[in-house]
Design a protein around this motif. Structure first.
Motif, PDB file in Angstrom:
ATOM      1  N   ASN A 176       0.835  -1.203   0.000  1.00 36.82           N
ATOM      2  CA  ASN A 176       0.000   0.000   0.000  1.00 36.82           C
ATOM      3  C   ASN A 176       0.866   1.247   0.000  1.00 36.82           C
ATOM      4  OD1 ASN A 176      -2.536  -1.347   0.157  1.00 36.82           O
ATOM      5  ND2 ASN A 176      -2.119  -1.777   2.314  1.00 36.82           N
ATOM      6  N   LEU A 177       0.477   2.167  -0.901  1.00 33.33           N
ATOM      7  CA  LEU A 177       1.167   3.460  -0.987  1.00 33.33           C
ATOM      8  C   LEU A 177       0.112   4.545  -0.935  1.00 33.33           C
ATOM      9  CD1 LEU A 177       3.699   2.748  -3.893  1.00 33.33           C
ATOM     10  CD2 LEU A 177       4.170   2.771  -1.452  1.00 33.33           C
ATOM     11  N   GLY A 178       0.392   5.672  -0.271  1.00 34.41           N
ATOM     12  CA  GLY A 178      -0.499   6.805  -0.237  1.00 34.41           C
ATOM     13  C   GLY A 178       0.149   8.015  -0.864  1.00 34.41           C
ATOM     14  N   ILE A 179      -0.495   8.593  -1.872  1.00 32.44           N
ATOM     15  CA  ILE A 179       0.046   9.740  -2.595  1.00 32.44           C
ATOM     16  C   ILE A 179      -1.040  10.811  -2.628  1.00 32.44           C
ATOM     17  CG2 ILE A 179       1.012  10.553  -4.759  1.00 32.44           C
ATOM     18  CD1 ILE A 179       1.849   7.688  -5.356  1.00 32.44           C
ATOM     19  N   TYR A 206      12.437  -7.273 -12.805  1.00 26.97           N
ATOM     20  CA  TYR A 206      11.132  -6.744 -12.392  1.00 26.97           C
ATOM     21  C   TYR A 206      10.422  -6.072 -13.565  1.00 26.97           C
ATOM     22  CZ  TYR A 206      12.761  -7.484  -7.621  1.00 26.97           C
ATOM     23  OH  TYR A 206      13.233  -8.052  -6.470  1.00 26.97           O
ATOM     24  N   LYS A 207       9.071  -6.151 -13.494  1.00 25.20           N
ATOM     25  CA  LYS A 207       8.250  -5.541 -14.538  1.00 25.20           C
ATOM     26  C   LYS A 207       6.958  -5.009 -13.900  1.00 25.20           C
ATOM     27  CE  LYS A 207       6.065  -6.472 -19.011  1.00 25.20           C
ATOM     28  NZ  LYS A 207       5.770  -7.507 -20.018  1.00 25.20           N
ATOM     29  N   LEU A 208       6.544  -3.769 -14.291  1.00 22.78           N
ATOM     30  CA  LEU A 208       5.331  -3.125 -13.757  1.00 22.78           C
ATOM     31  C   LEU A 208       4.237  -3.144 -14.808  1.00 22.78           C
ATOM     32  CD1 LEU A 208       4.193  -1.513 -11.300  1.00 22.78           C
ATOM     33  CD2 LEU A 208       4.899   0.561 -12.519  1.00 22.78           C
ATOM     34  N   SER A 209       3.019  -3.403 -14.345  1.00 16.12           N
ATOM     35  CA  SER A 209       1.882  -3.375 -15.285  1.00 16.12           C
ATOM     36  C   SER A 209       1.749  -1.977 -15.856  1.00 16.12           C
ATOM     37  CB  SER A 209       0.592  -3.793 -14.574  1.00 16.12           C
ATOM     38  OG  SER A 209       0.324  -2.939 -13.479  1.00 16.12           O
ATOM     39  N   LEU A 217      -1.787  -1.630  -9.340  1.00 14.68           N
ATOM     40  CA  LEU A 217      -0.774  -2.054 -10.308  1.00 14.68           C
ATOM     41  C   LEU A 217      -0.175  -3.370  -9.847  1.00 14.68           C
ATOM     42  CD1 LEU A 217       1.039   1.360 -10.857  1.00 14.68           C
ATOM     43  CD2 LEU A 217      -0.861   0.413 -12.176  1.00 14.68           C
ATOM     44  N   PHE A 218       0.401  -4.090 -10.767  1.00 20.20           N
ATOM     45  CA  PHE A 218       1.026  -5.374 -10.441  1.00 20.20           C
ATOM     46  C   PHE A 218       2.515  -5.315 -10.783  1.00 20.20           C
ATOM     47  CE2 PHE A 218      -3.437  -6.397 -10.991  1.00 20.20           C
ATOM     48  CZ  PHE A 218      -3.673  -7.235  -9.918  1.00 20.20           C
ATOM     49  N   LEU A 219       3.352  -5.668  -9.780  1.00 17.25           N
ATOM     50  CA  LEU A 219       4.800  -5.738  -9.941  1.00 17.25           C
ATOM     51  C   LEU A 219       5.181  -7.211 -10.032  1.00 17.25           C
ATOM     52  CD1 LEU A 219       7.599  -4.356  -9.998  1.00 17.25           C
ATOM     53  CD2 LEU A 219       7.615  -4.530  -7.494  1.00 17.25           C
ATOM     54  N   THR A 244       4.361 -12.237  -8.096  1.00 13.06           N
ATOM     55  CA  THR A 244       3.654 -10.965  -8.338  1.00 13.06           C
ATOM     56  C   THR A 244       3.169 -10.392  -7.017  1.00 13.06           C
ATOM     57  OG1 THR A 244       2.914 -11.761 -10.497  1.00 13.06           O
ATOM     58  CG2 THR A 244       1.774  -9.868  -9.589  1.00 13.06           C
ATOM     59  N   VAL A 245       3.255  -9.074  -6.920  1.00  7.86           N
ATOM     60  CA  VAL A 245       2.681  -8.361  -5.808  1.00  7.86           C
ATOM     61  C   VAL A 245       1.805  -7.237  -6.342  1.00  7.86           C
ATOM     62  CG1 VAL A 245       4.618  -6.736  -5.610  1.00  7.86           C
ATOM     63  CG2 VAL A 245       3.184  -7.216  -3.613  1.00  7.86           C
ATOM     64  N   GLN A 246       0.656  -6.990  -5.651  1.00  5.19           N
ATOM     65  CA  GLN A 246      -0.253  -5.912  -6.069  1.00  5.19           C
ATOM     66  C   GLN A 246       0.112  -4.635  -5.327  1.00  5.19           C
ATOM     67  OE1 GLN A 246      -4.389  -6.473  -5.197  1.00  5.19           O
ATOM     68  NE2 GLN A 246      -5.057  -4.969  -6.702  1.00  5.19           N
ATOM     69  N   LEU A 247       0.270  -3.591  -6.130  1.00 10.70           N
ATOM     70  CA  LEU A 247       0.562  -2.289  -5.547  1.00 10.70           C
ATOM     71  C   LEU A 247      -0.760  -1.531  -5.428  1.00 10.70           C
ATOM     72  CD1 LEU A 247       3.758  -1.331  -7.593  1.00 10.70           C
ATOM     73  CD2 LEU A 247       3.612  -2.477  -5.388  1.00 10.70           C
ATOM     74  N   MET A 248      -1.203  -1.225  -4.183  1.00  8.93           N
ATOM     75  CA  MET A 248      -2.426  -0.471  -3.930  1.00  8.93           C
ATOM     76  C   MET A 248      -2.019   0.966  -3.654  1.00  8.93           C
ATOM     77  SD  MET A 248      -5.727  -0.649  -3.733  1.00  8.93           S
ATOM     78  CE  MET A 248      -6.093  -2.378  -3.404  1.00  8.93           C
ATOM     79  N   ILE A 249      -2.216   1.814  -4.650  1.00 14.81           N
ATOM     80  CA  ILE A 249      -1.814   3.210  -4.557  1.00 14.81           C
ATOM     81  C   ILE A 249      -3.058   4.035  -4.291  1.00 14.81           C
ATOM     82  CG2 ILE A 249      -0.712   5.130  -5.723  1.00 14.81           C
ATOM     83  CD1 ILE A 249       0.677   3.015  -7.500  1.00 14.81           C
ATOM     84  N   THR A 250      -3.177   4.614  -3.124  1.00 14.53           N
ATOM     85  CA  THR A 250      -4.341   5.405  -2.719  1.00 14.53           C
ATOM     86  C   THR A 250      -4.013   6.877  -2.882  1.00 14.53           C
ATOM     87  OG1 THR A 250      -4.973   3.717  -1.126  1.00 14.53           O
ATOM     88  CG2 THR A 250      -5.945   5.902  -0.866  1.00 14.53           C
TER      89      THR A 250
END
Length: 804
Positions: A139-142, A171-174, A211-213, A226-232
């Protein structure tokens, strides 16, 4: 030389085993095997006995045994073949972890002589572990609008339990238009990944980015994690609350109870935190009647019924609602709620009698409009459709004239005398479910017309009046009824004039009171002149045109004993009066004379009785009680004297009795000449007696014949129907009846009939019939004819009696 063979090994691995084995023989004296991890149970490792220089046959005698040095019991030797094979699969990561070299040491021991051999089995890594991130979601907060493009945000990398190239990760980002991935490697070739912002964020547009890393190792085949990036995106108050519709349409039944939910509004604010906390309220522009009918919850946005909703009063409400957040300054959103009120059948029909045409004449023709009825119902649709009805079996019907109007019309003729008024229940019923109805009563009186003639309760009135009545005496009363009302029912009475007897009018005998119907006698009646007075009384109403009805009155005059007997002098039949000559030779029972008397009365009043006034003076003579004949009771003797004088008393049977006397002189003679003369006289008198007998027989036959003729004529007239008689516009009924039976004493004439030496016949009675059925004028004519025949019969009888 021990050779390690395995189908799964490549050419490089086989060469490596050969080199290791050669080095062992030359240098250390140990045996080394190489085996891929995760080899299945029973997999071939090597020919251990051969590689150690031991014969297979001596393995058992020399007590061959193998001991593993603390890493588990993964291998086993077949003592019959000397082959080393896998006892259980080996996980290199479990046994050696991240160590670059992983080997399992084995010691082989044999006796006779005792020798110890060292065996090493190298476990080769295979790519059996995929890269693993420490968490499934990062989880990221921006903050929106405040974070500039180019900002970096470190990410936590993945871990691969394999070694070597199998653990080298990329590594690769969606794909994303807002973010990109930056990967760097340090001196130890450890890579780190960072998230770089390429484009400003708008939380209201996209509050969260997912996003998926992906991490990929260098093994073959490659494995990934794979890990899901939850950007709020963090919020700032830059959005007003918004309803999902600008207009809400709601349908509600009228009469809904207080507290009924109308709608639950939901406004959304794209902001967060206190910026998205919303309160609801009616707009200040909402009119008071809406606030009296509805209420809104400040926090839930629920609009509920507060007052009464009446479709017939207001069927549509437009409610302006605002939603405000708690920002500084607060922002507001607006919507409109349109509440359509649906009709329910809560109003009964209304009936109004708008006009009357009352009362209704009973001669009104069918189709006459009696009343105009208007109906209405405040409901709508089927709830407002109204039908009208009246009870069946009434002479009225409802006719629909135009919308909501009905005419109550006369369907058939009415008769006020049968039903004087009608109470009509008009029912209006709507077509709702359940239907409602209303009723109203109309009292329809029926106006009278003069359509009924006065009617008497009986067709004939019979009255018996004694003769010599007092002038002006009340004889009887007649009464006619008229079912009409007022002047149409006001009856006046009068006598139908006709002549009686010698052209004397009926009005000279009786009079009728015009209002009461009392009948009075104007003069005394004399039975000897008039025995029956039959007349008609007319009853006429005061309607226009007037109607009348007639009734027959039969007045029978009853005889009273008002006439004394009249005695004819003895010897009047011989031409000159004188004594009666009686021969002395007359024997017992010899008729010597006859006393003749007549009474003008009738019946018992005219029935005569003869007797000697002084019985002691009668001597040898007696008088017939009813005949009046004087005869001897024994043979005459000289001692009886030359003459006898008898006083004969004649009296009737009336009450009181009236009488007369006659003196009879009797002379006793012995002279044959006198007797001969007397005989001649008697013979001469017998001739007339014989003639009288013949005349009497003729009279009797004539009377009988005429009587039979009267009966035949009367029966014929009774069987022949007569025409109806109308009095004015009405019908008069003339019916004859009697109070004394079907045959009544009506006319009686008393005559004294003397036949020779026989008994005198008194009271020839003639009867005329009375009628018990209704008859018209024809019946009256029949009666007149019968009475005429009876009168003729009476005249014949009188003539015969007179001639006798």
């Amino acid at each position: 030389m021990a050779l390690l063979r395995r189908d799964s090994l490549g050419t490089g691995q086989l060469l490596r085993l050969v080199l290791l084995h050669t080095a062992w023989e030359v240098g250390s004296g140990q045996v080394r095997y190489s085996l891929p991890e995760e080899s299945k149970q029973g997999a071939f490792v090597g020919r251990l006995a051969q590689d150690l220089g031991l014969e297979v046959s001596e393995l058992v005698p020399r007590m061959f045994r193998m001991v593993s040095k603390g890493r588990g019991d993964y291998f086993e030797v077949n003592l019959q073949s000397g082959v080393l094979f896998v006892k259980s699969p080996v996980d290199r990561e479990e046994v050696c972890g991240q160590s670059p070299l992983c080997a399992i040491d084995l010691e082989v021991i044999v006796d006779k002589p005792l020798r110890i051999f060292h065996v090493e089995v190298e476990i080769q890594d295979i790519n059996d572990n995929a890269p693993v991130f420490p968490v499934n979601e990062q989880n990221l907060g921006i903050a929106e609008s405040l974070t500039l493009p180019g900002s970096r945000f470190p990410l936590e990398g993945a871990f691969d339990a394999d070694i070597g190239t199998n653990s080298l990760l990329t590594y690769k980002l969606s794909p994303s238009e807002h973010f990109t991935l930056d990967v760097t490697a340090n001196d130890d070739q450890i890579k780190s990944a960072e998230l770089e912002l390429k484009k400003s964020l708008d939380r209201e547009e996209t509050p969260v980015y997912r996003l998926f890393l992906t991490a990929t190792d260098g093994g073959k085949p490659k494995l990934t994690g794979t890990v899901q990036l939850m950007i709020t995106v963090l919020d700032v108050n830059d959005n007003a609350p918004v309803f999902n519709q600008s207009v809400y349409k709601v349908q509600m039944l009228e009469g809904s109870a207080n507290g009924t939910l109308v709608i639950k509004l939901n406004a959304t604010d794209l902001d967060e935190g206190i910026y998205k906390d919303i309160t609801y309220a009616f707009s200040s522009l909402v009119p008071p009647h809406i606030k009296d009918t509805f209420k809104i919850c400040e926090y839930s946005g629920e609009i509920r019924v507060k007052g009464k909703m009446d479709f017939e009063y207001i069927n549509l409400y437009e409610i302006q609602v605002s939603a405000k957040d708690k920002g500084n300054p607060p922002l507001a959103g607006h919507c409109k709620v349109v509440v359509e009120v649906l009709d329910i059948n809560d109003n009964a029909p209304e009936l109004t009698i708008t006009s009357h045409s009352l009362p209704v004449p009973e001669d009104a023709p069918p189709g006459t409009v009696v009343a105009l009825i208007s109906v209405s119902d405040r409901d709508s649709g089927d709830n407002g459709k109204v039908t009208c009805s009246i009870p069946p079996d009434l002479p009225f019907q409802l006719v629909s004239t135009f919308k909501n109007y009905h005419s109550l019309v006369l369907a058939e003729a009415v008769d006020r005398e049968r039903v004087s008024e009608y109470k009509i229940l008009v029912t209006a019923r709507d077509e709702g479910a359940p239907s409602l109805s209303a009723s109203s009563s109309i009292l329809v009186p029926i106006a009278d017309v003069n359509d009924n003639a006065p009617a008497f309760p009986q067709p004939v009135y019979t009255v018996f009046v004694k003769e010599n009545n007092r002038p002006g005496a009340h004889l009887l009363s007649v009464s006619a009824s008229d079912p009409d009302v007022r002047e149409n029912a006001f009856v006046s009475y009068s006598v139908v004039e006709r002549s009686v007897g010698e052209q004397q009018p009926v009005s000279s005998y009786i009079s009728v009171h015009s209002e009461s119907g009392h009948i009075y006698g104007l003069q005394p009646f004399d039975y000897e002149e008039l025995q029956v007075l039959q007349f008609q009384v007319s009853a006429r109403d005061a309607g226009f045109p007037s109607l009348c009805g007639n009734v027959t009155v039969q007045l029978f005059v009853l005889d009273e004993n008002d006439n004394a007997p009249a005695v004819s002098p003895p010897g009047s039949g011989r031409g000159s009066p004188g004594p009666e000559l009686v021969p002395l030779s007359a024997g017992a029972g010899h008729v010597v004379g006859k006393v003749r008397a007549v009474d003008a009365d009738s019946g018992y009043n005219a029935w005569l009785r003869y007797e000697v006034q002084e019985a002691g003076t009668a001597g040898p003579f007696r008088v017939g009680v009813y005949s009046g004949e004087i005869s001897t009771t024994r043979a005459l003797e000289e001692a009886d004297g030359p003459s006898q004088r008898l006083v004969i008393l004649v009296k009737d049977h009336g009450e009181p009795a009236l009488s007369a006397t006659a003196t009879v002189s009797l002379s006793l003679v012995e002279s044959p000449q006198a007797v001969k003369w007397d005989s001649r006289q008697r013979v001469g008198s017998e001739g007339p007696l014989v003639d009288m007998n013949v005349s009497l027989m003729i009279a009797i036959c004539s009377v009988s014949g005429l009587f039979v003729l009267v009966i035949i004529v009367y029966v014929g007239l009774r069987c022949h129907p007569g025409p109806e008689v109308m009095c004015g516009p009405g019908k008069a009924t003339v019916v004859f009846s009697s109070e004394v039976g079907s045959w009544s004493y009506s006319q009686r004439q008393s005559r004294n009939l003397c036949v020779g030496e026989g008994t005198a016949k008194n009271d020839l009675m003639v009867f005329s019939p009375n009628f018990s059925d209704s008859a018209e004028n024809g019946e009256h004519e029949k009666l007149q004819v019968a009475q005429g025949l009876i009168v003729a019969l009476r005249d014949v009888s009188s003539s015969a009696s007179s001639s006798i």
